[in-house]
Design a protein around this motif. Structure first.
Motif, PDB file in Angstrom:
ATOM      1  N   ASN A 329       0.570  -1.128  -0.281  1.00 18.95           N
ATOM      2  CA  ASN A 329       0.203  -0.039  -0.089  1.00 18.95           C
ATOM      3  C   ASN A 329       0.512   1.038  -0.021  1.00 18.95           C
ATOM      4  OD1 ASN A 329      -2.753  -0.085  -0.160  1.00 18.95           O
ATOM      5  ND2 ASN A 329      -2.705  -0.820   1.957  1.00 18.95           N
ATOM      6  N   LEU A 330       0.301   2.568  -0.374  1.00 20.16           N
ATOM      7  CA  LEU A 330       1.001   3.735  -0.093  1.00 20.16           C
ATOM      8  C   LEU A 330       0.573   4.452   0.907  1.00 20.16           C
ATOM      9  CD1 LEU A 330       2.576   5.685  -2.151  1.00 20.16           C
ATOM     10  CD2 LEU A 330       0.491   6.204  -3.064  1.00 20.16           C
ATOM     11  N   ALA A 331       1.162   5.150   1.797  1.00 22.09           N
ATOM     12  CA  ALA A 331       0.576   6.046   2.244  1.00 22.09           C
ATOM     13  C   ALA A 331       1.064   7.645   1.692  1.00 22.09           C
ATOM     14  CB  ALA A 331       1.338   6.003   3.945  1.00 22.09           C
ATOM     15  N   HIS A 332       0.015   8.242   1.982  1.00 20.65           N
ATOM     16  CA  HIS A 332       0.713   9.355   1.062  1.00 20.65           C
ATOM     17  C   HIS A 332       0.507  10.541   1.950  1.00 20.65           C
ATOM     18  CE1 HIS A 332      -1.095  12.200  -3.075  1.00 20.65           C
ATOM     19  NE2 HIS A 332       0.191  12.630  -2.127  1.00 20.65           N
ATOM     20  N   ILE A 333       1.238  11.659   1.689  1.00 20.72           N
ATOM     21  CA  ILE A 333       0.663  13.090   2.574  1.00 20.72           C
ATOM     22  C   ILE A 333       0.438  14.400   1.376  1.00 20.72           C
ATOM     23  CG2 ILE A 333       2.552  14.915   4.054  1.00 20.72           C
ATOM     24  CD1 ILE A 333       1.937  11.667   5.463  1.00 20.72           C
ATOM     25  N   PRO A 334      -0.343  14.370   1.159  1.00 22.75           N
ATOM     26  CA  PRO A 334      -0.569  15.124   0.153  1.00 22.75           C
ATOM     27  C   PRO A 334       0.191  16.782   0.533  1.00 22.75           C
ATOM     28  CG  PRO A 334      -2.078  15.246   1.107  1.00 22.75           C
ATOM     29  CD  PRO A 334      -1.383  13.891   1.820  1.00 22.75           C
TER      30      PRO A 334
END
Lengths: 522, 359
Positions: A329-334
Motif C-alpha cells: 500500500n501507499l501512505a500519501h501525505i499530500p
C-alpha cells in the motif's frame, strides 16, 4: 499620502490590550503591538499562537472583544474589511484572493465601486504603471492571473493593496509559497516599500527571514505576547526560545540501517512521462527506484514537475508513457492539506477513518461502528499529539500543524510499504516540523521506502539518504544525501549541471549558505 | 459602505434570536402575502384561517395534505442524498414521469396478476425507470463531461413528452379518444393503510425517512457520499471512487423520484396520462432545501409545503381567490424561509458573505 510618510517615526499601528475569544479558546489575550511607519515588523510565533487572529482583527475580519486599535493615532473601530481598507490597511493573505481568468489590471480594480464610470483603461494603466514604478514592482498588467507564477501573483496582491492606498501592509507568511529566488525578490520589494514610509507587518515563523529582513520582532505564544525585540539586539536562538518557550532540540539525522543486498525496490518508476494541466509534458522519462529503508529526496524549485510526480505516484494522474511498480500500500501525505488531504467540514474522527471507512473494523455488516471509530480517533489523537478539544472538532478548526498531524496519523496507521510525502512541512512551525521529520525517519528505520518531495532544500538535506534533482520534468542529477554539496545542488536546481560555473554564487540562494549545518533546521 | 440594511443584518447576525430567523422569514412572507390578499379583496386573517383549515382542519383535510406530501417526501429524500453528495439532480420531474411510465407498462401488460405480485413489480419497474433516466445523465457526465444540471434538466422534457406520447399511442386505451391509458384494475391500486385514505406509499415514504438517515450517517456508503460532496478533490485523493459515488447518489434520487411517480399514478390517477404531476419534481427540490438536507427536516418541510398547496385550493374554493395568489404566497414563504435559514447558519462574526470562500 506623502504627508504621512515624511515622519518615519510616526506610529502607524497601535494595538492595545487586544483580547479575542472563540468558543473554548482565548486566541488573543491582552496583546499589545505597535508598528512605526517605515518599519518592517515581524510577527513571529508557532501555528496557533494567535498571529493570524491578531491580524484578522487589524484588517477588520473580526472585532476584538476588548482593547483598542489606533491607526496613525486615530482610534478605529472596524466593522468590516472595508473599514480597514479605508483606514489604509492592506492585507496579503497566504492564499491569494485573485480571479484567475481576469487580467492583472482587472484584479487590481476589482471591488472598487467608487463612481459609476471607471477610469478609462489607458488612464488606469498609466496610473498602475506609475504606482508600479514607484515601488519597483514589475508586472504585465494585461496578463491573466493563471499565466503568472506564484511570486508574480503575490506582487499583484501587493500592488492591489497599494492601489487602495495602503499605509500599513500585512503579509501572512508570504514566503511559504515562494521559491528562494522569489523570496529574495519579495524581500527587496518590502525593503523598498518600507523605505518609502509604508509600515509592514510580516507574519512568519522562519527565523532566518525575520533576521534578514525585519527591524523589530514581536513574538506571540499561546495567544499572548512574549515580547518585542529589535533585530540587531537579538539572535535566532533567542527568538526560537521565545517562540517555543524551551530550548530547541536539534534534529539529528540518523543514518539508515544497513540495506540487505538482495532487497528489491518498493517503488520503481520506469521512463515515466506525464502530461501537466496545460497539455505540456510535465514529467519526461523519469527513472527512479526507491528501496525499503531509505529516504529519497526530490529537490527542485517549485513548478518543475513536483505536483505531477506526486499525483502520478498516488494514482491521481494518468501517465502518457512508462511504467510504475509498487509493492504494498501507499501512505500519501499530500502537498496540499486542504484540497487533497482533509475534509475541513468533517470531524477529526471522520477524517482519521476517511480512507478505510468501508473496511472492517470501521464497519460491521454495512453499518459504521461509531463508538469504535471514536475510540480509535481518541487513541490516535493521543499518539500523534494532536492538540484539539475533542475528536468531534471540525478539522477546519485545527491549526496547520495539527491538521497535518491528522493526515500523518491517518496515512501512517495504514499498513503500507511506501510513504510518499509531498511538501510535508509547508506552513508548519518548528515543533510540528520536528514531529513530521521524526515520523518520516521512524518509518524509514522501520523499513518503509520513503519518497520526499520538497522545495525546502534544508529539509531535503536534513532527511534524505539519496537526493534526486528535478528540473523541467527531468531528473538531472542523483547524489548521496550524506555527502551532497549544496553548491552543486543549487546549480542543478537551476538547470546547470556543470560544476564550477561562474554564476555559482548567484545561483545558491542566500537562505542556504554553503557552510550551513545540514543537520539543523531553523 | 454602511447602509441600513447591512447594519440590520449585522445586528441580526449577533443576536441570540438568530436560530429563529427561518420562522421570522415565514412570518414576513405571510405578512407580505396578507397585503396581496387584501388587494385581492379578502380579509387576510380570514383567508389564512381558511387555508389552515383546508390543509390541517380535520381528518379529511389532513389526509389530503399527507397524501400530497408523499411524493414530495420521496423526491425530497432522494434530493437529500444527491445534494449531500453535491450532485445537482434537477431532473426529478422527468424521473418521476419515466418511473410512472415503467410502472404503468407493467400494470397494463399484466392486468391479471394478483396484487401481491403486481404491485411490487410495478414499484420495482418504476424505481428501475427512475434509475435508468437519472443514470443516463450520470453516464453522460462521467464519460463525456456533460454538465449534470443541464442534462438532468433537459431529460425532464424528454421524459414528460415520452409519457405524453405513450399515453397517446402505444398505451392508449384501445377504444378511447382521450390521450390516456385504460384504467388500472383494483389489483394495481396501491392499498390504503389502517382504515384511512392514506395509501401504503405514504407509510413506505415514512420508513424511508429512517432509511435515508441511516444511510447518510451510519453506513460507509453514506459517509463516502458526504465526503464526495464535502470536497471532491480530497475524496479522490483518499481513494474514494468518486465516479461511483456520484452515480449512486444520482440514481438513488432518480429511483425515489420514479417510485413517487408510480405511487401517484396507481393511487390518484389510476391510469397513465400526459399530466400526472403537480410539479412534484421541482417542489421536491425545494422541500429538500427547506428541510436542510436532513431526512426529518425534509419530512416536516414536505408536510408544510403540501399544506400550502392544499390550503391554496380551499382558498380558491371558499373565497374565490385566484390560485395564482396562493402560488405567490407559497413562493414567498419558500424564499423567505430559505433566506432565514441562510442567516441562521451564518457563523457569528462572519461577514455577510459577499465573496464566496473557497476551501
Amino acid at each position: 499620502m506623502s504627508d504621512d510618510r515624511e515622519d518615519s517615526n510616526q506610529t502607524a499601528v497601535e494595538m492595545g490590550r487586544i483580547t479575542k475569544r472563540f468558543p473554548g479558546v482565548i486566541a488573543n489575550q491582552a496583546i499589545a503591538l505597535d508598528v512605526k511607519a517605515g518599519e518592517i515588523h515581524a510577527l513571529l510565533g508557532e501555528n496557533g499562537a494567535g498571529k493570524t487572529t491578531l491580524m484578522n482583527l487589524l484588517c477588520g475580519l473580526y472585532e476584538p472583544d476588548e482593547g483598542e486599535i489606533r491607526i496613525f493615532g486615530q482610534l478605529m473601530r472596524f466593522r468590516s474589511p472595508k473599514d480597514a481598507i479605508a483606514a489604509g490597511i492592506g492585507m496579503v493573505h497566504q492564499h491569494f484572493r485573485l480571479v484567475e481568468s481576469f487580467t492583472v489590471a482587472e484584479n487590481i480594480i476589482l471591488g472598487q465601486t467608487k463612481g459609476l464610470w471607471r477610469d478609462s483603461p489607458q488612464r488606469l494603466h498609466a496610473h498602475l504603471q506609475t504606482l508600479a514604478h514607484q515601488y519597483s514592482l514589475t508586472l504585465d498588467f494585461t496578463a491573466r492571473i493563471w499565466q503568472l507564477s506564484v511570486g508574480e501573483q503575490q506582487r499583484v496582491e501587493i500592488l492591489k493593496a497599494l492601489y487602495r492606498r495602503a499605509r500599513v501592509l500585512i503579509l501572512d507568511e508570504p514566503t511559504a509559497v515562494l521559491t528562494p529566488q522569489e523570496a529574495q525578490d519579495l524581500m527587496a520589494t518590502l525593503r523598498h516599500l518600507a523605505a518609502q514610509g509604508t509600515a509592514i507587518i510580516f507574519i512568519s515563523h522562519k527565523l532566518k527571514e525575520v533576521m534578514a529582513l525585519c527591524d523589530r520582532v514581536t513574538v506571540l505564544r499561546d495567544g499572548q505576547r512574549v515580547g518585542t525585540v529589535a533585530v540587531p539586539q537579538t539572535t535566532e536562538q533567542e527568538l526560537a526560545q521565545m517562540m517555543v518557550g524551551r530550548t530547541i532540540k536539534r534534529q539529528r539525522r540518523t543514518d539508515p540501517p544497513e540495506r540487505l543486498p538482495q532487497t528489491e525496490p518498493a517503488l520503481i518508476l520506469k521512463q515515466l512521462s506525464v502530461m501537466g494541466d496545460r497539455q505540456h509534458l510535465a514529467l519526461r522519462a523519469i527513472d527512479l527506484a526507491i528501496y525499503p529503508g531509505e529516504i529519497v529526496g526530490i529537490a527542485g524549485v517549485d513548478g518543475n514537475g513536483q505536483r505531477e510526480l506526486e499525483e502520478a505516484i498516488a494514482g491521481l494522474r494518468p501517465f502518457s508513457q512508462g511504467e510504475l511498480w509498487r509493492t504494498g500500500n501507499l501512505a500519501h501525505i499530500p502537498s496540499d492539506r486542504y484540497s487533497m488531504g482533509l475534509l475541513t467540514e468533517f470531524s477529526i474522527a471522520e477524517n482519521l477513518v476517511l480512507r478505510d471507512v468501508q473496511h472492517p473494523p470501521f464497519q460491521w455488516r454495512g453499518l459504521l461502528r461509531l463508538a469504535w471509530i471514536r475510540k480509535y480517533a481518541v487513541d490516535l489523537v493521543q499518539r500523534y499529539l494532536i492538540r484539539t478539544p475533542s475528536v468531534q472538532t471540525r478539522a477546519g478548526n485545527l491549526s496547520g500543524g495539527n491538521a497535518q498531524k491528522v493526515v500523518f496519523a491517518r496515512e501512517l496507521t495504514r499498513h503500507h510499504q511506501v510513504l510518499l510525502a509531498a511538501q510535508p512541512t509547508r506552513g508548519l512551525d518548528i515543533s510540528a516540523t520536528e514531529f513530521v521529520h521524526a515520523q518520516m525517519v521512524a518509518r524509514r528505520d522501520a523499513g518503509t521506502a520513503v519518497l520526499l518531495i520538497s522545495t525546502e532544500l534544508e529539509e531535503i538535506l536534513c532527511l534524505s539518504d539519496r537526493i534526486a534533482v528535478l528540473y523541467e520534468g527531468r531528473i538531472v542529477g542523483m547524489m548521496d544525501g550524506a555527502s551532497a554539496d549544496v553548491h552543486q545542488l543549487g546549480l542543478m536546481m537551476a538547470g546547470k549541471t556543470a560544476v564550477g560555473h561562474a554564476q555559482l554564487a548567484d545561483q545558491t540562494p542566500s537562505f542556504y549558505p554553503a557552510e550551513a549545518d545540514r543537520r539543523t533546521r531553523d | 459602505m454602511k447602509n441600513i440594511s447591512t447594519a440590520w443584518l449585522h445586528l441580526l447576525n449577533r443576536s441570540r434570536l438568530k436560530p429563529l430567523a427561518p420562522i421570522a422569514g415565514g412570518a414576513i412572507a405571510l405578512m407580505l402575502g396578507g397585503i396581496l390578499l387584501h388587494v385581492s379583496g379578502a380579509n387576510p386573517l380570514q383567508a389564512y384561517g381558511v387555508m389552515f383549515a383546508g390543509a390541517f382542519g380535520g381528518t379529511r383535510q389532513l389526509t389530503e395534505t399527507l397524501l400530497k406530501a408523499a411524493p414530495l417526501l420521496l423526491i425530497g429524500l432522494g434530493m437529500t442524498i444527491a445534494f449531500r453528495c453535491r450532485v445537482w439532480n434537477i431532473g426529478a420531474e422527468g424521473q418521476y414521469y419515466i418511473g410512472a411510465l415503467c410502472g404503468s407498462a407493467i400494470a397494463l401488460t399484466y392486468p391479471a396478476l394478483p396484487s401481491l405480485i403486481l404491485i411490487p413489480l410495478m414499484l420495482a419497474a418504476s424505481i428501475g425507470g427512475g434509475i435508468l433516466w437519472s443514470g443516463l445523465a450520470g453516464l453522460l457526465h462521467l464519460y463525456r463531461g456533460v454538465n449534470l444540471i443541464i442534462s438532468t434538466l433537459m431529460l425532464n422534457y424528454i421524459g414528460i413528452l415520452l409519457v405524453q406520447y405513450a399515453a397517446r399511442v402505444p398505451l392508449q386505451q384501445p377504444d378511447g379518444f382521450l390521450p390516456e391509458s385504460a384504467q388500472f384494475g383494483d389489483n394495481a391500486q396501491i392499498p390504503t393503510m389502517l382504515g384511512t385514505r392514506l395509501h401504503w406509499g405514504f407509510g413506505l415514504a415514512l420508513l424511508l425517512v429512517g432509511a435515508v438517515y441511516l444511510l447518510l450517517w451510519y453506513t460507509p456508503l453514506g459517509f463516502q457520499l458526504r465526503a464526495v460532496g464535502s470536497r471532491l478533490s480530497v475524496a479522490k485523493c483518499v481513494g474514494i471512487n468518486t465516479s461511483r459515488s456520484i452515480l449512486i447518489a444520482l440514481t438513488m434520487s432518480g429511483g425515489l423520484a420514479g417510485l413517487a411517480g408510480i405511487l401517484e399514478v396507481s393511487y390518484t390517477y389510476t391510469r397513465l396520462k400526459g399530466d400526472i404531476s403537480d410539479s412534484y419534481g421541482f417542489s421536491g427540490i425545494l422541500v429538500a432545501l427547506l428541510g436542510q438536507l436532513h431526512p426529518v427536516g425534509v419530512l416536516i418541510a414536505a408536510v408544510l409545503f403540501s399544506g400550502l398547496m392544499v390550503g391554496a385550493q380551499s382558498l380558491n374554493v371558499v373565497l374565490q381567490i385566484p390560485a395564482s395568489v396562493a402560488q405567490v404566497i407559497q413562493a414567498l414563504v419558500v424564499l423567505l424561509v430559505l433566506a432565514g435559514q441562510a442567516i441562521a447558519r451564518a457563523k457569528r462574526d462572519d461577514a455577510i458573505p459577499l465573496v464566496a470562500h473557497d476551501g
